[in-house]
Design a protein around this motif. Structure first.
Motif, PDB file in Angstrom:
ATOM      1  N   ASP A  13      27.949  22.054  37.171  1.00 49.34           N
ATOM      2  CA  ASP A  13      27.196  20.830  36.936  1.00 49.34           C
ATOM      3  C   ASP A  13      26.821  20.753  35.464  1.00 49.34           C
ATOM      4  N   PRO A  14      26.631  19.552  34.915  1.00 48.30           N
ATOM      5  CA  PRO A  14      26.227  19.427  33.514  1.00 48.30           C
ATOM      6  C   PRO A  14      24.902  20.155  33.273  1.00 48.30           C
ATOM      7  N   SER A  15      24.864  20.950  32.198  1.00 48.20           N
ATOM      8  CA  SER A  15      23.640  21.687  31.891  1.00 48.20           C
ATOM      9  C   SER A  15      23.584  21.992  30.405  1.00 48.20           C
ATOM     10  N   GLY A  16      22.452  22.461  29.984  1.00 48.01           N
ATOM     11  CA  GLY A  16      22.253  22.853  28.601  1.00 48.01           C
ATOM     12  C   GLY A  16      21.890  21.684  27.715  1.00 48.01           C
ATOM     13  N   HIS A  17      21.713  21.992  26.459  1.00 53.95           N
ATOM     14  CA  HIS A  17      21.298  21.002  25.462  1.00 53.95           C
ATOM     15  C   HIS A  17      22.318  19.869  25.328  1.00 53.95           C
ATOM     16  N   LYS A  18      23.605  20.198  25.407  1.00 56.73           N
ATOM     17  CA  LYS A  18      24.655  19.186  25.214  1.00 56.73           C
ATOM     18  C   LYS A  18      25.214  18.665  26.528  1.00 56.73           C
ATOM     19  N   MET A  19      24.612  19.045  27.636  1.00 56.09           N
ATOM     20  CA  MET A  19      25.036  18.586  28.961  1.00 56.09           C
ATOM     21  C   MET A  19      26.538  18.810  29.172  1.00 56.09           C
ATOM     22  N   GLN A  20      26.985  20.021  28.912  1.00 56.00           N
ATOM     23  CA  GLN A  20      28.385  20.341  29.065  1.00 56.00           C
ATOM     24  C   GLN A  20      28.660  21.028  30.403  1.00 56.00           C
ATOM     25  N   ARG A  21      29.893  20.927  30.844  1.00 57.55           N
ATOM     26  CA  ARG A  21      30.320  21.546  32.094  1.00 57.55           C
ATOM     27  C   ARG A  21      31.263  22.685  31.756  1.00 57.55           C
ATOM     28  N   LYS A  22      31.283  23.721  32.604  1.00 59.08           N
ATOM     29  CA  LYS A  22      32.123  24.886  32.323  1.00 59.08           C
ATOM     30  C   LYS A  22      32.937  25.271  33.538  1.00 59.08           C
ATOM     31  N   ALA A  23      34.118  25.801  33.269  1.00 59.70           N
ATOM     32  CA  ALA A  23      34.963  26.404  34.293  1.00 59.70           C
ATOM     33  C   ALA A  23      35.090  27.875  33.921  1.00 59.70           C
ATOM     34  N   LEU A  24      34.605  28.752  34.773  1.00 56.01           N
ATOM     35  CA  LEU A  24      34.579  30.185  34.487  1.00 56.01           C
ATOM     36  C   LEU A  24      35.709  30.893  35.232  1.00 56.01           C
ATOM     37  N   PHE A  25      36.685  31.360  34.484  1.00 57.64           N
ATOM     38  CA  PHE A  25      37.791  32.120  35.051  1.00 57.64           C
ATOM     39  C   PHE A  25      37.562  33.620  34.841  1.00 57.64           C
ATOM     40  N   THR A  26      36.322  34.021  34.637  1.00 58.67           N
ATOM     41  CA  THR A  26      36.005  35.373  34.207  1.00 58.67           C
ATOM     42  C   THR A  26      36.530  36.459  35.143  1.00 58.67           C
ATOM     43  N   GLY A  27      36.398  36.318  36.429  1.00 53.06           N
ATOM     44  CA  GLY A  27      36.854  37.360  37.338  1.00 53.06           C
ATOM     45  C   GLY A  27      38.321  37.264  37.679  1.00 53.06           C
ATOM     46  N   GLN A  28      38.956  36.169  37.386  1.00 54.54           N
ATOM     47  CA  GLN A  28      40.341  35.949  37.802  1.00 54.54           C
ATOM     48  C   GLN A  28      41.362  36.317  36.739  1.00 54.54           C
ATOM     49  N   CYS A  29      40.914  36.623  35.543  1.00 53.60           N
ATOM     50  CA  CYS A  29      41.853  36.909  34.458  1.00 53.60           C
ATOM     51  C   CYS A  29      42.319  38.367  34.451  1.00 53.60           C
ATOM     52  N   THR A  30      41.577  39.250  35.085  1.00 58.32           N
ATOM     53  CA  THR A  30      41.945  40.662  35.097  1.00 58.32           C
ATOM     54  C   THR A  30      43.278  40.851  35.825  1.00 58.32           C
ATOM     55  N   GLY A  31      44.219  41.456  35.165  1.00 60.87           N
ATOM     56  CA  GLY A  31      45.515  41.729  35.768  1.00 60.87           C
ATOM     57  C   GLY A  31      46.458  40.542  35.828  1.00 60.87           C
ATOM     58  N   CYS A  32      46.102  39.426  35.255  1.00 59.05           N
ATOM     59  CA  CYS A  32      46.955  38.236  35.285  1.00 59.05           C
ATOM     60  C   CYS A  32      48.125  38.430  34.312  1.00 59.05           C
ATOM     61  N   PRO A  33      49.356  38.142  34.732  1.00 57.65           N
ATOM     62  CA  PRO A  33      50.504  38.315  33.838  1.00 57.65           C
ATOM     63  C   PRO A  33      50.516  37.323  32.665  1.00 57.65           C
ATOM     64  N   LEU A  34      49.795  36.206  32.772  1.00 57.56           N
ATOM     65  CA  LEU A  34      49.752  35.209  31.695  1.00 57.56           C
ATOM     66  C   LEU A  34      48.546  35.363  30.785  1.00 57.56           C
ATOM     67  N   ARG A  35      47.761  36.395  30.978  1.00 60.70           N
ATOM     68  CA  ARG A  35      46.508  36.549  30.234  1.00 60.70           C
ATOM     69  C   ARG A  35      46.720  36.559  28.720  1.00 60.70           C
ATOM     70  N   GLU A  36      47.742  37.211  28.236  1.00 62.45           N
ATOM     71  CA  GLU A  36      47.967  37.295  26.788  1.00 62.45           C
ATOM     72  C   GLU A  36      48.174  35.921  26.165  1.00 62.45           C
ATOM     73  N   ARG A  37      48.751  34.989  26.908  1.00 62.99           N
ATOM     74  CA  ARG A  37      48.966  33.633  26.393  1.00 62.99           C
ATOM     75  C   ARG A  37      47.753  32.750  26.587  1.00 62.99           C
ATOM     76  N   CYS A  38      46.871  33.122  27.507  1.00 65.93           N
ATOM     77  CA  CYS A  38      45.771  32.254  27.902  1.00 65.93           C
ATOM     78  C   CYS A  38      44.445  32.613  27.227  1.00 65.93           C
ATOM     79  N   SER A  39      44.110  33.905  27.156  1.00 65.97           N
ATOM     80  CA  SER A  39      42.795  34.274  26.645  1.00 65.97           C
ATOM     81  C   SER A  39      42.802  35.676  26.063  1.00 65.97           C
ATOM     82  N   THR A  40      42.025  35.867  24.994  1.00 65.49           N
ATOM     83  CA  THR A  40      41.842  37.200  24.423  1.00 65.49           C
ATOM     84  C   THR A  40      40.441  37.717  24.711  1.00 65.49           C
ATOM     85  N   ALA A  41      39.623  36.918  25.401  1.00 65.89           N
ATOM     86  CA  ALA A  41      38.251  37.320  25.707  1.00 65.89           C
ATOM     87  C   ALA A  41      38.253  38.452  26.732  1.00 65.89           C
TER      88      ALA A  41
END
Length: 100
Positions: A13-41
């Motif tokens: 849901d929109p939240s924070g000072h700028k009312m932004q929305r987020k999609a959290l892929f934090t738990g799903q990136c571990t072991g993903c074969p495309l991770r190197e192209r998608c995220s370095t976090a």
């Protein structure tokens, strides 16, 4: 929101000072074969959508319109020439005035 590997997460849901929305892929990136192209976090990818996202997307779509491109090509050179003339004569800043 869907990642390149096909995993889907909901937007928050929109939240924070700028009312932004987020999609959290934090738990799903571990072991993903495309991770190197998608995220370095270390925790995984977090996609942030700000309120003006739809306006920016519409502007990008409009910029690909051939009629818009023709009008832009027609009017851009005269406007940039006028700006160059102003700058060449020392008009880089607004004058100080007590009117404001």
């Amino acid at each position: 929101m869907t990642c390149p590997a096909g995993r889907t997460v909901p937007l928050s849901d929109p939240s924070g000072h700028k009312m932004q929305r987020k999609a959290l892929f934090t738990g799903q990136c571990t072991g993903c074969p495309l991770r190197e192209r998608c995220s370095t976090a270390k925790a995984g990818r977090i996609v942030t959508i700000r309120p003006h996202h739809d306006l920016l997307a519409a502007s990008r779509r409009a910029a690909t319109d051939p009629d818009w491109q023709a009008a832009y090509r027609r009017w851009r050179p005269p406007v940039e020439r006028a700006v160059a003339w102003l700058v060449a004569h020392g008009n880089r800043r607004l004058r100080s005035s007590s009117v404001f």
